[in-house]
Write a protein that holds these residues in place. Structure first.
Motif, mmCIF file in Angstrom:
data_model
loop_
_atom_site.group_PDB
_atom_site.id
_atom_site.type_symbol
_atom_site.label_atom_id
_atom_site.label_comp_id
_atom_site.label_asym_id
_atom_site.label_seq_id
_atom_site.Cartn_x
_atom_site.Cartn_y
_atom_site.Cartn_z
ATOM 1 N N LEU A 1 1.007 -1.237 0.008
ATOM 2 C CA LEU A 1 0.054 0.108 0.160
ATOM 3 C C LEU A 1 0.832 1.135 -0.036
ATOM 4 N N HIS A 2 0.566 2.304 -0.987
ATOM 5 C CA HIS A 2 1.605 3.247 -1.132
ATOM 6 C C HIS A 2 1.092 4.148 0.185
ATOM 7 N N ALA A 3 0.092 4.105 0.757
ATOM 8 C CA ALA A 3 -0.210 4.947 1.998
ATOM 9 C C ALA A 3 0.519 4.446 3.242
ATOM 10 N N TRP A 4 0.944 3.139 3.166
ATOM 11 C CA TRP A 4 1.606 2.866 4.348
ATOM 12 C C TRP A 4 2.954 3.181 4.134
ATOM 13 N N ASN A 5 3.809 3.092 2.809
ATOM 14 C CA ASN A 5 4.954 3.449 2.632
ATOM 15 C C ASN A 5 4.961 4.793 2.789
ATOM 16 N N ILE A 6 4.172 5.741 2.198
ATOM 17 C CA ILE A 6 4.474 7.184 2.780
ATOM 18 C C ILE A 6 4.110 7.406 4.176
ATOM 19 N N SER A 7 3.508 6.654 5.017
ATOM 20 C CA SER A 7 3.249 6.896 6.326
ATOM 21 C C SER A 7 4.392 6.646 7.007
ATOM 22 N N MET A 8 5.288 5.683 6.613
ATOM 23 C CA MET A 8 6.617 5.037 7.273
ATOM 24 C C MET A 8 7.526 6.385 7.051
ATOM 25 N N GLN A 9 7.503 7.022 5.914
ATOM 26 C CA GLN A 9 8.329 8.274 5.655
ATOM 27 C C GLN A 9 7.960 9.216 6.633
ATOM 28 N N LEU A 10 6.761 9.557 6.966
ATOM 29 C CA LEU A 10 6.257 10.350 7.745
ATOM 30 C C LEU A 10 6.855 10.037 9.195
ATOM 31 N N VAL A 11 6.827 8.772 9.659
ATOM 32 C CA VAL A 11 7.438 8.524 11.100
ATOM 33 C C VAL A 11 8.826 8.848 11.015
ATOM 34 N N SER A 12 9.459 8.363 9.988
ATOM 35 C CA SER A 12 10.975 9.008 9.900
ATOM 36 C C SER A 12 11.198 10.247 10.200
ATOM 37 N N GLU A 13 10.248 11.076 9.258
ATOM 38 C CA GLU A 13 10.624 12.721 9.345
ATOM 39 C C GLU A 13 10.181 13.169 10.710
ATOM 40 N N ILE A 14 8.962 12.900 11.371
ATOM 41 C CA ILE A 14 8.732 13.003 12.699
ATOM 42 C C ILE A 14 9.828 12.798 13.699
ATOM 43 N N TYR A 15 10.361 11.619 13.511
ATOM 44 C CA TYR A 15 11.516 11.273 14.644
ATOM 45 C C TYR A 15 12.581 12.257 14.244
ATOM 46 N N GLN A 16 13.081 12.478 13.131
ATOM 47 C CA GLN A 16 14.124 13.458 12.926
ATOM 48 C C GLN A 16 13.921 14.770 13.395
ATOM 49 N N LEU A 17 12.388 15.310 13.146
ATOM 50 C CA LEU A 17 12.039 16.776 13.679
ATOM 51 C C LEU A 17 12.152 16.655 15.206
ATOM 52 N N THR A 18 11.614 15.720 15.878
ATOM 53 C CA THR A 18 11.610 15.867 17.205
ATOM 54 C C THR A 18 12.738 15.605 17.903
ATOM 55 N N GLN A 19 13.806 15.081 17.265
ATOM 56 C CA GLN A 19 15.228 15.192 17.925
ATOM 57 C C GLN A 19 15.677 16.668 18.369
ATOM 58 N N GLY A 20 15.309 17.529 17.668
ATOM 59 C CA GLY A 20 15.718 19.062 17.884
ATOM 60 C C GLY A 20 14.518 19.752 19.142
ATOM 61 N N PHE A 21 13.594 18.775 19.420
ATOM 62 C CA PHE A 21 12.744 19.344 20.422
ATOM 63 C C PHE A 21 13.501 19.472 21.897
ATOM 64 N N PRO A 22 13.104 20.424 22.697
ATOM 65 C CA PRO A 22 13.758 20.481 24.158
ATOM 66 C C PRO A 22 13.817 19.229 24.686
ATOM 67 N N ASP A 23 14.577 19.087 25.720
ATOM 68 C CA ASP A 23 14.518 17.707 26.363
ATOM 69 C C ASP A 23 13.495 17.826 27.406
ATOM 70 N N ASN A 24 13.114 18.776 27.921
ATOM 71 C CA ASN A 24 11.829 18.867 28.742
ATOM 72 C C ASN A 24 10.536 18.550 28.004
ATOM 73 N N GLU A 25 10.628 18.232 26.669
ATOM 74 C CA GLU A 25 9.473 17.647 25.776
ATOM 75 C C GLU A 25 9.442 16.230 25.484
ATOM 76 N N ARG A 26 10.528 15.691 25.920
ATOM 77 C CA ARG A 26 10.713 14.213 25.865
ATOM 78 C C ARG A 26 9.502 13.316 26.265
ATOM 79 N N PHE A 27 9.017 13.469 27.411
ATOM 80 C CA PHE A 27 7.904 12.681 27.582
ATOM 81 C C PHE A 27 6.615 13.484 27.421
ATOM 82 N N GLY A 28 6.571 14.705 26.568
ATOM 83 C CA GLY A 28 5.322 15.165 26.471
ATOM 84 C C GLY A 28 5.026 15.257 24.759
ATOM 85 N N LEU A 29 5.214 16.308 24.381
ATOM 86 C CA LEU A 29 4.939 16.592 22.930
ATOM 87 C C LEU A 29 5.828 15.723 22.082
ATOM 88 N N THR A 30 6.925 15.543 22.135
ATOM 89 C CA THR A 30 7.931 14.312 21.486
ATOM 90 C C THR A 30 7.268 13.213 21.446
#
Length: 109
Positions: free
Chosen positions: A8-37
């Protein structure tokens, strides 16, 4: 073993989204580790996971149910991105990259 969701193309693109979110949230403040991240990561994972679970079901109604849940998680990610932007954790270009992928997943669902 090749599972149906991997086709499914939707699944493949959603896996790309997961990767992008993980990369993005690495830059969030440490105090958000158990919150928004964590919330953003879980919601993005939920999209891919529900597509996979729906694809594994035998009936079309069950498949639709899991796709509906995945669409709800798309809205969760979108809202959480709004919050991250309001809090100053995102730049406009970072937001745009993830938004493009999120919109692709939403349209495919």
């Amino acid at each position: 073993m090749d599972k149906p969701h991997k086709q499914l193309h939707a699944w493949n693109i959603s896996m790309q989204l997961v990767s992008e979110i993980y990369q993005l949230t690495q830059g969030f403040p440490d105090n958000e580790r158990f919150g928004l991240t964590q919330q953003l990561r879980r919601a993005s994972i939920s999209i891919a996971s529900n597509i996979a679970e729906g694809a594994a079901r035998t009936g079309m109604n069950e498949f639709r149910h899991f796709i509906s849940i995945a669409r709800g998680s798309v809205s969760e990610v979108d809202t959480q991105m709004d919050i991250a932007e309001i809090l100053g954790y995102l730049t406009a270009p970072q937001r745009e990259t993830v938004d493009q992928t999120l919109k692709r997943v939403d349209k495919l669902l």
